[in-house]
Design a protein around this motif. Structure first.
Motif, mmCIF file in Angstrom:
data_model
loop_
_atom_site.group_PDB
_atom_site.id
_atom_site.type_symbol
_atom_site.label_atom_id
_atom_site.label_comp_id
_atom_site.label_asym_id
_atom_site.label_seq_id
_atom_site.Cartn_x
_atom_site.Cartn_y
_atom_site.Cartn_z
ATOM 1 N N ILE A 26 -28.543 -72.370 -24.138
ATOM 2 C CA ILE A 26 -28.542 -71.531 -22.938
ATOM 3 C C ILE A 26 -28.648 -72.411 -21.702
ATOM 4 O O ILE A 26 -29.547 -73.254 -21.616
ATOM 5 C CB ILE A 26 -29.714 -70.528 -22.980
ATOM 6 C CG1 ILE A 26 -29.621 -69.650 -24.239
ATOM 7 C CG2 ILE A 26 -29.748 -69.674 -21.719
ATOM 8 C CD1 ILE A 26 -30.877 -68.848 -24.510
ATOM 9 N N SER A 79 -27.920 -63.741 -19.309
ATOM 10 C CA SER A 79 -28.093 -64.514 -20.544
ATOM 11 C C SER A 79 -27.724 -63.672 -21.758
ATOM 12 O O SER A 79 -27.061 -64.148 -22.684
ATOM 13 C CB SER A 79 -29.536 -65.004 -20.669
ATOM 14 O OG SER A 79 -29.821 -65.996 -19.714
ATOM 15 N N ASP A 120 -25.052 -67.474 -15.663
ATOM 16 C CA ASP A 120 -25.598 -68.179 -16.826
ATOM 17 C C ASP A 120 -24.471 -68.496 -17.810
ATOM 18 O O ASP A 120 -23.475 -67.767 -17.881
ATOM 19 C CB ASP A 120 -26.651 -67.329 -17.540
ATOM 20 C CG ASP A 120 -27.961 -67.232 -16.769
ATOM 21 O OD1 ASP A 120 -28.083 -67.870 -15.700
ATOM 22 O OD2 ASP A 120 -28.866 -66.511 -17.237
#
Length: 310
Positions: free
Chosen positions: A87, A103, A33
């Motif tokens: 994100i 994340s 991520d």
């Protein structure tokens, strides 16, 4: 003028690594991520965009792993400024690949790059842990620590964790196969028995000891004999269609060991580099025999964790 924005990449991670439930994990560099943090004048956190493999995640910081991790930084450090986060999810949800942890880690690493005085890795770990708790409902570091530190990681303790990177023989590769299904971490934890037989505890203790010793001494035969989960895998395999076919395919094509990544449904195998493609193809075929499409990756086990990339 000090830096105003930073983008961090946090790799996926394989929790438990079969024999180390909630204490062992390793990073997986092929996917991960990304979080971009931008410094703003008002204390607090706002999430401005979520893209990638999952876009319908909560935008409220307290309900988002990256948001909560960074918000806890702002509050605990009593910062007089805040952050806007974007994100980019590269890890599928409910995959057993530490997506919620990645994340949180990427958010903390990006925000940390904008602090007047950067935090230590251990300080960053504790903030990321507060974010991970939003998703899993409990604090466990077997995904957070490897995503942040990189490589194969042993973590002892929660409130004051001791994190140690364990060397992996350089010829070893990790094969990861993700079937196209979602398995919720809370569900996968809820089916586990609260009691374990003494004989299984002894067996599993021998396995984790042998596995770690095999890694330190580059003893591939000891790793092969030890990389077997006798406690969690027998309970969780029923949640994953085709599990036995996937595992048998991996083992019969040269894998050192094969088990469930985290809570599943992704399955991982360790093997020597020359067997990696054959092991991958056999695992994909195992899922196909259960009418499950899947994605597959092969990665080294380099001790490289989350980092600022922009």
């Amino acid at each position: 003028m000090s830096r105003q924005s930073a983008t961090a990449f946090a790799p996926a991670s394989i929790g438990n690594v079969a024999v180390g439930f909630d204490v062992l994990g390793h990073s997986f560099q092929a996917i991960g991520d990304r979080v971009t943090a931008r410094r703003v004048a008002t204390p607090g956190v706002t999430i401005t965009a979520i893209t990638g493999t999952a876009v319908d995640l909560p935008r409220e910081p307290e309900k988002n792993t990256a948001g909560m991790a960074v918000l806890s930084m702002v509050r605990d450090l009593e910062l007089d400024f805040g952050f806007e986060l974007t994100i980019e999810k590269g890890i599928p949800l409910g995959s057993g690949l530490g997506g919620s942890a990645a994340s949180a880690v990427a958010g903390v690493v990006a925000a940390n790059a904008l602090l007047p005085k950067p935090l230590t890795l251990l300080e960053q770990l504790k903030f990321a842990l507060k974010g991970e708790q939003v998703a899993s409902g409990s604090r466990h570091v077997d995904n957070i620590a490897p995503s942040l530190f990189g490589g194969l990681v042993l973590t002892v303790g929660i409130d004051n964790p001791n994190v140690k990177q364990i060397p992996v023989p350089p010829t070893v590769r990790c094969v990861l196969v993700h079937p196209h299904m979602v398995l919720n971490t809370r569900e996968a934890r809820s089916i586990l028995s609260k009691t374990v037989s003494l004989s299984d505890v002894i067996w599993q203790t021998a396995n984790i000891s042998g596995f770690i010793t095999g890694c330190f001494t580059s003893d591939l035969q000891l790793i092969r004999e030890s990389l077997e989960d006798v406690i969690i895998e027998p309970q969780r395999q029923v949640l994953i269609p085709g599990f036995q076919a996937v595992k048998q395919g991996a083992m019969s094509n040269g894998a050192l060991g094969c088990s469930i990544s985290g809570a599943g449904p992704t399955i991982f195998a360790w093997c020597e580099h020359q067997h990696a493609e054959r092991v991958r193809d056999a695992m994909v075929a195992g899922f196909a025999s259960a009418k499950m499409a899947s994605d597959a990756w092969i990665s080294t086990l380099d001790a490289v964790g989350a980092r600022v990339v922009d």
